[in-house]
Design a protein around this motif. Structure first.
Motif, mmCIF file in Angstrom:
data_model
loop_
_atom_site.group_PDB
_atom_site.id
_atom_site.type_symbol
_atom_site.label_atom_id
_atom_site.label_comp_id
_atom_site.label_asym_id
_atom_site.label_seq_id
_atom_site.Cartn_x
_atom_site.Cartn_y
_atom_site.Cartn_z
ATOM 1 N N LEU A 1 0.840 -1.197 0.000
ATOM 2 C CA LEU A 1 0.000 0.000 0.000
ATOM 3 C C LEU A 1 0.877 1.249 0.000
ATOM 4 O O LEU A 1 1.702 1.451 0.893
ATOM 5 N N ILE A 2 0.699 2.092 -1.041
ATOM 6 C CA ILE A 2 1.474 3.324 -1.150
ATOM 7 C C ILE A 2 0.537 4.524 -1.261
ATOM 8 O O ILE A 2 -0.681 4.366 -1.406
ATOM 9 N N VAL B 1 10.140 9.733 -7.958
ATOM 10 C CA VAL B 1 9.976 8.518 -8.754
ATOM 11 C C VAL B 1 8.577 7.957 -8.530
ATOM 12 O O VAL B 1 8.087 7.917 -7.393
ATOM 13 N N GLU B 2 7.929 7.519 -9.596
ATOM 14 C CA GLU B 2 6.559 7.036 -9.494
ATOM 15 C C GLU B 2 6.481 5.517 -9.619
ATOM 16 O O GLU B 2 7.278 4.899 -10.322
ATOM 17 N N LEU B 3 5.500 4.943 -8.930
ATOM 18 C CA LEU B 3 5.169 3.526 -9.085
ATOM 19 C C LEU B 3 3.733 3.437 -9.577
ATOM 20 O O LEU B 3 2.875 4.243 -9.185
ATOM 21 N N LEU B 4 3.458 2.458 -10.423
ATOM 22 C CA LEU B 4 2.116 2.260 -10.944
ATOM 23 C C LEU B 4 1.336 1.385 -9.973
ATOM 24 O O LEU B 4 1.767 0.280 -9.633
ATOM 25 N N ALA B 5 0.200 1.883 -9.521
ATOM 26 C CA ALA B 5 -0.576 1.175 -8.499
ATOM 27 C C ALA B 5 -1.974 0.832 -8.993
ATOM 28 O O ALA B 5 -2.547 1.521 -9.843
ATOM 29 N N ARG B 6 -2.518 -0.230 -8.436
ATOM 30 C CA ARG B 6 -3.917 -0.578 -8.639
ATOM 31 C C ARG B 6 -4.754 0.116 -7.573
ATOM 32 O O ARG B 6 -4.236 0.585 -6.556
ATOM 33 N N GLY B 7 -6.060 0.160 -7.783
ATOM 34 C CA GLY B 7 -6.946 0.792 -6.815
ATOM 35 C C GLY B 7 -7.240 -0.095 -5.626
ATOM 36 O O GLY B 7 -6.786 -1.243 -5.542
ATOM 37 N N LEU B 8 -8.017 0.436 -4.675
ATOM 38 C CA LEU B 8 -8.339 -0.285 -3.447
ATOM 39 C C LEU B 8 -9.586 -1.150 -3.577
ATOM 40 O O LEU B 8 -10.249 -1.413 -2.582
ATOM 41 N N ILE C 1 1.549 -4.905 3.069
ATOM 42 C CA ILE C 1 2.639 -4.111 3.627
ATOM 43 C C ILE C 1 2.355 -2.640 3.364
ATOM 44 O O ILE C 1 2.133 -2.241 2.221
ATOM 45 N N VAL C 2 2.353 -1.847 4.423
ATOM 46 C CA VAL C 2 2.028 -0.423 4.328
ATOM 47 C C VAL C 2 3.322 0.384 4.408
ATOM 48 O O VAL C 2 4.058 0.297 5.400
ATOM 49 N N ALA C 3 3.608 1.145 3.375
ATOM 50 C CA ALA C 3 4.828 1.954 3.336
ATOM 51 C C ALA C 3 4.690 3.179 4.227
ATOM 52 O O ALA C 3 3.590 3.571 4.628
ATOM 53 N N GLY C 4 5.824 3.795 4.530
ATOM 54 C CA GLY C 4 5.841 5.058 5.238
ATOM 55 C C GLY C 4 6.337 6.152 4.306
ATOM 56 O O GLY C 4 6.484 5.943 3.110
ATOM 57 N N GLY C 5 6.617 7.315 4.869
ATOM 58 C CA GLY C 5 7.124 8.403 4.049
ATOM 59 C C GLY C 5 6.564 9.743 4.478
ATOM 60 O O GLY C 5 5.735 9.827 5.394
ATOM 61 N N SER C 6 6.998 10.790 3.809
ATOM 62 C CA SER C 6 6.603 12.142 4.197
ATOM 63 C C SER C 6 5.112 12.402 4.039
ATOM 64 O O SER C 6 4.558 13.297 4.670
ATOM 65 N N GLY C 7 4.448 11.623 3.206
ATOM 66 C CA GLY C 7 3.012 11.823 3.008
ATOM 67 C C GLY C 7 2.127 11.007 3.932
ATOM 68 O O GLY C 7 0.908 10.956 3.746
ATOM 69 N N VAL C 8 2.728 10.388 4.954
ATOM 70 C CA VAL C 8 1.958 9.462 5.786
ATOM 71 C C VAL C 8 0.887 10.166 6.620
ATOM 72 O O VAL C 8 -0.178 9.590 6.881
ATOM 73 N N GLU C 9 1.145 11.409 7.046
ATOM 74 C CA GLU C 9 0.146 12.101 7.868
ATOM 75 C C GLU C 9 -1.164 12.288 7.095
ATOM 76 O O GLU C 9 -2.252 12.088 7.634
#
Length: 313
Positions: free
Chosen positions: A5-6, A51-58, A68-76
């Motif tokens: 999950l990104i 850098v972008e990753l191609l994702a499917r919807g929920l 697996i749930v990623a972290g990062g600056s956009g997590v809030e």
């Protein structure tokens, strides 16, 4: 299938690290890699690096066995998204194994999955996480934790350690070992290992207690009690202990032990000094006390680390 999950602003390696681990492990285990990145909005998702990753919807993913749930600056922002939280909760209700990397723990905590559970996150987030989610049993020193079907990990490299531990559970230790070797990892760290990267920051000249810890590191053979450290810092014992915990997320005694373990590990692995001598010079005094500390930190005693280092494992 492994679902990652990104969200906009995710840390690229929080996702790519576990993806690479599972890809290699599945090939070693004789299975075709089945890994998908997913996000609230399908399509390209920009990471914090650009850098972008191609994702499917929920949409419902009935084949996902691990999320697996990623972290990062956009997590809030992601942790306030009801669609994201609803999806994570739905996966948990289905009994899916759920993990977070680094600050991805905020999403699990916001979804209520960590209430009453042991968890960890990046050491820089300790103070804020404790204040925001007091019902979580945070273990800030851990590389990764597992509480039932919920796993959490510290920084980027810890996400790889967590993924390798999952591989060992799914495919066995041999596949996990082969995967680590292909990734050219020195060894697979146990979840109980401390986040030694925090000490690098604490020892920096800009840190409030940096000079004190730098001094302590050079005097490990002395009895570095809280009282002695407080006196050197020019503070009362009570005020020092509170200020130290507030700034570092660790008690003074725990920080000293981590310094001792760090220096002792280096001597065990890269010198020929007797184990007893290492215990003496690093302040453990008793080799048995050092052995117990090593098992807590690395999951194995000093002798095993030395043998592995000499064998080049």
């Amino acid at each position: 299938m492994i679902g990652v999950l990104i969200f906009p602003g995710f840390q690229l390696l929080d996702a790519a690290g576990p993806v690479s681990v599972f890809e290699i492990a599945m090939r070693h285990g004789g299975a075709y890699p089945a890994i998908k990145t997913i996000a609230v909005n399908p399509g390209p998702v920009r990471s914090s690096s650009g850098v972008e990753l191609l994702a499917r919807g929920l949409r419902p993913h009935g084949t996902i066995s691990t999320l697996i749930v990623a972290g990062g600056s956009g997590v809030e922002t992601a942790a306030k998204c009801e669609k994201t939280l609803g999806f994570v909760r739905a996966m948990a209700r289905r009994g899916v194994r759920i993990a977070s990397v680094c600050s991805g723990a905020y999403i699990l905590a916001e979804a209520g999955l960590l209430d009453g559970r042991r968890a960890t996150t990046h050491w820089r987030r300790t103070k804020d996480f404790l204040a925001t989610y007091p019902r979580v049993k945070l273990e800030p020193d851990r590389i990764f934790t597992r509480d039932g079907n919920i796993w959490t990990s510290a920084g980027i490299s810890a996400g790889i350690d967590l993924a390798l531990a999952m591989v060992a559970e799914d495919f066995g230790d041999e596949v996990a070992r082969d995967t680590a070797r292909q990734l050219v990892l020195y060894h697979r760290r146990s979840g109980g290992q401390s986040q030694f990267s925090s000490l690098l920051e604490l020892k920096a000249p800009t840190g409030r207690f940096g000079p004190l810890l730098a001094w302590a590191r050079e005097h490990l053979d002395e009895p570095l009690t809280v009282e002695a450290l407080a006196e050197r810092a020019g503070m009362s014992t009570r005020h020092f202990a509170r200020a130290f915990i507030a700034e570092t997320g660790s008690t003074p005694s725990k920080a000293v032990e981590r310094l001792r373990i760090e220096v002792a590990r280096q001597q065990v692995q890269f010198s020929s000094a007797a184990i007893e001598r290492v215990a003496e010079t690093t302040g453990f005094r008793d080799p048995e006390r050092m052995r117990r500390a090593f098992i807590r930190a690395f999951g194995q005693p000093p002798q095993s680390l030395r043998r592995a280092a000499r064998a080049g494992v």
